[in-house]
Design an enzyme around this catalytic site. Structure first.
Site, PDB file in Angstrom:
ATOM      1  N   VAL A 185       1.020  -1.121   0.057  1.00 41.14           N
ATOM      2  CA  VAL A 185      -0.045   0.122   0.034  1.00 41.14           C
ATOM      3  C   VAL A 185       1.112   1.161   0.019  1.00 41.14           C
ATOM      4  CG1 VAL A 185      -1.936  -1.110   1.033  1.00 41.14           C
ATOM      5  CG2 VAL A 185      -0.312   0.027   2.540  1.00 41.14           C
ATOM      6  N   SER A 186       0.382   2.322  -0.466  1.00 41.16           N
ATOM      7  CA  SER A 186       1.092   3.620  -0.499  1.00 41.16           C
ATOM      8  C   SER A 186       1.261   4.487   0.787  1.00 41.16           C
ATOM      9  CB  SER A 186       0.308   4.320  -1.662  1.00 41.16           C
ATOM     10  OG  SER A 186       0.474   3.710  -2.930  1.00 41.16           O
ATOM     11  N   THR A 187       0.432   4.325   1.575  1.00 39.39           N
ATOM     12  CA  THR A 187       0.342   5.342   2.730  1.00 39.39           C
ATOM     13  C   THR A 187       0.168   4.293   4.150  1.00 39.39           C
ATOM     14  OG1 THR A 187      -1.801   5.924   2.561  1.00 39.39           O
ATOM     15  CG2 THR A 187      -0.350   7.182   1.392  1.00 39.39           C
ATOM     16  N   GLN A 211      -3.372   3.312   4.609  1.00 36.89           N
ATOM     17  CA  GLN A 211      -4.179   2.413   3.815  1.00 36.89           C
ATOM     18  C   GLN A 211      -3.678   0.708   4.507  1.00 36.89           C
ATOM     19  OE1 GLN A 211      -2.269   3.350   0.357  1.00 36.89           O
ATOM     20  NE2 GLN A 211      -4.287   4.402  -0.540  1.00 36.89           N
TER      21      GLN A 211
END
Length: 200
Positions: free
Chosen positions: A24-26, A29
């Site tokens: 996931v990017s952040t 998330q």
């Protein structure tokens, strides 16, 4: 974070291990959906990461790729979890294939351990090559048009709007080095770096 033995104990981790990679990017998330899909896909071991897909330094992905051996399979929930661009994705999967390692994407139903899956990925590779060819053609046409509009030869104190567009388009694909971009637009690498850093 690495999760070992997601579904069962590793009796022999070097024989046909199915390895998952979730990203996931952040921090806000979650990988729950991906982990469930990877569990259902039969993964023995999963590498989990929180990092932007555009980053080149993804330590858990690097660890997963290092762990894989011939006969193993790398599984992702979706293609964009692995590659930061189509070019990067194709390079990564091609490298796995050369090492005798399979690749599966759950969402797109791609499995390079099958004849159909290999064909699909070869088509992806051909399309990416076609896209690069079109970009090069548009680049040449754009520079020719700029010259016809009176662009002065010789010293280039700054990039023309056409050159800026070419630099940004080539850099966005993730498939070209700064040296290659500079060669196409006919300027120095320092000029390209200044443009990419917003100093041009």
């Amino acid at each position: 974070m690495t999760i070992n033995s997601l579904t069962k104990p590793e009796a022999n981790p070097r024989t046909g291990t199915v390895v998952g990679y979730a990203r996931v990017s952040t921090d806000d998330q979650h990988t729950d959906l991906q982990l469930t899909a990877l569990r259902d896909a039969g993964c023995d071991r999963v590498y989990e990461e929180k990092a932007s897909g555009t980053r080149t330094d993804r330590p858990e992905l690097a660890a997963a790729l290092d762990y894989l051996r011939p006969g193993d399979t790398l599984v992702v929930w979706r293609l964009d979890r692995l590659g930061r661009s189509m070019g990067h994705l194709i390079t990564t999967v091609s490298d796995l294939d050369k090492r005798g390692i399979g690749f599966r994407s759950v969402t797109e139903n791609i499995d390079t351990t099958t004849a159909t899956g290999r064909l699909v990925f070869h088509l992806f590779s051909a399309l990416a090559e076609f896209e690069r060819g079109l970009l090069a053609e548009r680049t040449r046409a754009g520079l020719a048009a700029a010259r016809e509009r009176g662009a002065k030869p010789g010293r280039k104190p700054s990039l023309t709007p056409d050159q800026v567009a070419v630099v940004k388009a080539m850099h966005a694909t993730g498939d070209h080095t700064v040296a290659a971009i500079a060669a196409v637009v006919g300027v120095s690498r320092a000029t390209v770096y200044r443009q990419l850093e917003g100093r041009a």
